[in-house]
Write an enzyme that holds these catalytic residues in place. Structure first.
Site, PDB file in Angstrom:
ATOM      1  N   CYS A 105       0.805  -1.222   0.000  1.00 51.40           N
ATOM      2  CA  CYS A 105       0.000   0.000   0.000  1.00 51.40           C
ATOM      3  C   CYS A 105       0.843   1.278   0.000  1.00 51.40           C
ATOM      4  O   CYS A 105       1.442   1.593  -1.005  1.00 51.40           O
ATOM      5  CB  CYS A 105      -0.963  -0.043   1.188  1.00 51.40           C
ATOM      6  SG  CYS A 105      -2.400   0.978   0.940  1.00 51.40           S
ATOM      7  N   ARG A 139     -12.527   5.531  -4.067  1.00 51.92           N
ATOM      8  CA  ARG A 139     -11.806   4.668  -3.135  1.00 51.92           C
ATOM      9  C   ARG A 139     -12.075   3.211  -3.480  1.00 51.92           C
ATOM     10  O   ARG A 139     -13.216   2.796  -3.577  1.00 51.92           O
ATOM     11  CB  ARG A 139     -12.229   4.975  -1.700  1.00 51.92           C
ATOM     12  CG  ARG A 139     -11.148   4.628  -0.711  1.00 51.92           C
ATOM     13  CD  ARG A 139     -11.332   5.245   0.670  1.00 51.92           C
ATOM     14  NE  ARG A 139     -10.210   4.811   1.479  1.00 51.92           N
ATOM     15  CZ  ARG A 139      -9.069   5.476   1.593  1.00 51.92           C
ATOM     16  NH1 ARG A 139      -8.919   6.639   1.014  1.00 51.92           N
ATOM     17  NH2 ARG A 139      -8.076   5.003   2.325  1.00 51.92           N
ATOM     18  N   HIS A 202      -3.821  -5.772   2.121  1.00 53.34           N
ATOM     19  CA  HIS A 202      -3.556  -6.137   3.501  1.00 53.34           C
ATOM     20  C   HIS A 202      -4.514  -7.254   3.869  1.00 53.34           C
ATOM     21  O   HIS A 202      -5.147  -7.825   2.992  1.00 53.34           O
ATOM     22  CB  HIS A 202      -3.657  -4.949   4.446  1.00 53.34           C
ATOM     23  CG  HIS A 202      -4.395  -3.768   3.925  1.00 53.34           C
ATOM     24  ND1 HIS A 202      -5.740  -3.627   4.030  1.00 53.34           N
ATOM     25  CD2 HIS A 202      -3.946  -2.665   3.284  1.00 53.34           C
ATOM     26  CE1 HIS A 202      -6.097  -2.482   3.498  1.00 53.34           C
ATOM     27  NE2 HIS A 202      -5.046  -1.863   3.019  1.00 53.34           N
TER      28      HIS A 202
END
Ligand code: ZN
Lengths: 250, 430
Positions: A105, A139, A202
């Site tokens: 990320c 997003r 993640h």
């Protein structure tokens, strides 16, 4: 399991040094899980793990065998940015030389050439990876499954508004079969370059994807000792966890 | 138009109650035909509106403030959390106003979700606010904790009178620097307790490691939590130290009691009531946790504790607050929308404290994620079954004669309560 993890120094196949990059400021979304998996699996494979931290202003440790780094909030990224640029040459030399690394990320983005924010200002990356990222209003959030040649399906969770595009110098980690990955257009997720694995996932990434963890360990051991002999690990929970995770909705 | 809105809304409320419906429809009806209803009604309150916000503990803290003020003779209007905040408040108001739209209350104490903060405070600037903490919670919904802090700062900026802040949470404490006209009141912790309250920046930093600074100097707090016993707590305020019995369990609940006490005393001092220390403390000692925020039930003659865990700090505090010794333990992890879909947070919790006794049963949609997490912390695992009903039954069977504790995410807790209500008395959810 306590017996397994307590590998005595005398029977150890050797020490592997794992460096966490900026754990103080870049530790969002369970990045510790990746460091913990490195520590445990190195030990379960019969080697001795040594976990090191590098934070802003620290002296950069020598003889590092594996590097892991995670994501951060905007504030965390601001804190590390100048320091990371000062470390650019060292990290680039290590990556080019074949040191196994996992960057997730935020650090994945900063390992690229640049991050261009929505308002057009440019945050300079360290250029280890031939990628660049553009901030967007969209997003990308949710469960992800990535089909990869090297590691089989890689499972995780993405949550980012920066969209990353790859240059010709790198290959994607894989192609998404669920979720978005690098951006909302090309269906690619992550990057593979030398022994660097970069990804938006993640979840944490390594616990449910032991193939990636063992690749990092095997590469490090082979580089350091000339050979690698894995231990036999109790992976009974991970198969079920992967099976269930793959079935969860986006 | 609004002459009709209240009677009509009340009528809809009555009908939808008779039909067993929820509270959203009547709120929606009033919102549609009389958008100013909530604002207008709340503005008639003599002591205004106080909002309670933050990531962890809003519901129980709101309940505490309400009970503290009621102990001082005040009539308090309050809300229950729901899916749509303003609609929920409008619906609750409809239940409490008379047919002419008058609200018989002195003050409103409202639990305000960060997600609804902007919308609400722009319409109804609160007279008081109490901001508890900013922790990692459902980041997939709010993006980032710094953004959550910004939302809390906005609540503070819109507050007209007094802002009550957590001195020990750097993201909350820093809000004080942005305020101009408001009074700021603090609640705080004794140094000796700081280590049991990790803030979010400590999660992966060794003790003594740098944490983003709060304020250049530590401000004096109205109320400081000095100590926590098995069923008691010691607070310091007005220069005196008092110890009181507590029904609330868990150190984090008790820290929020210091927060509630700070706000309630400020409201009293501002003229709402004469603060009587004895009755305040008695009221505090009798507060029970709000629904779904951890409760103790009895199953086959043994206590069964439900502990809600919804983010890493909450889980860590839960593990610290409820030591495992002597208890059979189950963990139930779901990843539905209300739980937060991202499982990463399980890796930000350390489970060493469960190593001695192990975990007897794992369940929930992410039971195997949890198993993996425990494996990496060398915690012994009993049985794993993602289906909650059979897992719960087998847990109760296998732990006969032992007190039990279940750590669970929100929707897992709802499912467990449903199952438990078949075999024991469980408070009805309204
Ligand atoms: Zn991320």
């Amino acid at each position: 399991m306590t017996d397994q993890s307590a590998v005595r120094e005398s029977t150890s196949k050797g020490t592997l040094r794992v460096l966490q990059l900026y754990p103080r400021d870049m530790n969002i979304y369970g990045d510790w899980g990746n460091a913990l998996v490195m520590q445990r699996r190195i030990s379960w494979h019969g080697y001795t793990p040594e976990l090191l931290e590098y934070n802003v202003g620290d002296p950069f440790p020598a003889d590092v065998d594996i590097i892991v780094g995670g994501g951060g909030q905007d504030s965390g990224q601001l804190v590390i940015q100048a320091d990371l640029l000062e470390r650019a040459q060292e990290l680039k030399t290590l990556a080019d030389g074949g040191t196994p690394m996992l960057v997730i990320c935020g650090l994945y983005q900063l390992f690229g050439h640049r991050f261009v924010t929505r308002t057009g200002s440019e945050i300079k990356g360290i250029g280890v990876l031939d990628v660049e990222t553009h901030g967007t209003d969209e997003r990308l959030i949710g469960n992800v499954v990535v089909a990869t040649d090297e590691f089989g399906d890689v499972l995780g969770y993405e949550n980012h508004s920066g969209q990353t595009t790859l240059g010709s110098g790198v290959a994607p980690l894989g192609t998404t079969t669920k979720g978005m990955g690098n951006n909302s257009t090309d269906g690619h997720e992550g990057v593979r370059y030398r022994n660097v694995v970069a990804s938006y996932l993640h979840g944490s990434l390594l616990p449910k994807n032991p193939a990636v963890a063992d690749f990092l360990i095997k590469t490090a051991a082979t580089r350091k000792f000339g050979s690698y002999s894995p231990g036999s690990l109790d992976d009974r929970y991970v198969a079920k966890a992967r099976e269930l995770a793959a079935r969860r909705p986006r | 138009m609004f002459y009709f809105s209240v009677p009509l809304g009340k009528l809809v409320r009555k009908v939808s109650r008779l039909r067993g419906g929820g509270s959203a429809l009547p709120g929606l009806v009033v919102e549609k035909i009389d958008p100013g209803f909530m604002q207008r009604t709340l503005s008639t309150l003599p002591h205004g509106v106080a909002v309670v916000s933050g990531t962890n503990g809003k519901t129980t803290t709101t309940k505490m403030v309400v009970e503290l003020l009621e102990s001082q003779g005040l009539k308090v209007f309050t809300n229950r959390t729901g899916s749509n905040f303003t609609r929920g408040v409008a619906a609750a108001l409809l239940g409490d106003v008379d047919w002419r739209g008058r609200l018989d209350a002195d003050i409103a104490i409202l639990e305000l979700d960060e997600a609804h903060a902007v919308h609400f405070v722009n319409r109804v600037p609160p007279r008081y606010c109490l901001l508890l903490n900013v922790l990692r919670d459902q980041l997939d919904r709010f993006g980032e904790i710094d953004k959550t802090a910004d939302l809390l700062a906005l609540i503070a900026a819109k507050t007209t009178d007094t802002v009550v802040l957590n001195r020990e949470d750097p993201r909350v404490a820093r809000i004080a620097e942005q305020l101009t006209g408001q009074d700021v009141a603090w609640f705080g912790l004794d140094d000796s307790l700081l280590s049991t309250f990790p803030n979010d920046d400590d999660l992966r930093t060794a003790p003594g490691g740098a944490v983003p600074a709060g304020l250049p100097s530590t401000p004096d707090a109205d109320v400081v939590l000095r100590g926590v016993g098995a069923d008691s707590a010691t607070f310091e305020y007005d220069g005196a130290t008092v110890t009181t019995q507590m029904k609330l369990r868990g150190v984090y609940n008790i820290f929020n009691a210091a927060a509630a006490l700070t706000l309630a005393r400020r409201i009293c001092v501002a003229g709402a009531a004469k603060a009587n220390q004895d009755t305040l403390l008695t009221a505090l000692s009798q507060v029970e946790p709000a629904f779904g925020r951890g409760e103790s039930l009895t199953v086959e003659g043994q206590p069964l504790d439900l502990v809600l865990v919804k983010n890493p700090s909450g889980f860590r505090l839960g593990l610290k607050s409820f030591p495992a010794g002597g208890y059979a333990t189950m963990v139930a992890i779901n990843d539905n929308y209300a739980d937060g879909r991202d499982m990463s947070w399980l890796w930000d919790v350390e489970f060493d404290s469960l190593r001695d006794g192990g975990v007897d049963q794992l369940t929930g949609a992410r039971a195997y994620d949890m198993a993996l997490r425990l494996q990496y912390d060398d915690v012994r695992i009993g049985a794993v079954d993602p289906e909650i009903a059979p897992a719960l039954a087998s847990f109760i069977r296998s732990a006969q004669g032992k007190p039990k504790r279940i750590f669970c995410t929100y929707t897992a807790m709802l499912a467990i309560r449903r199952e438990l209500s078949k075999i024991t008395t469980v408070e009805v959810v309204s």
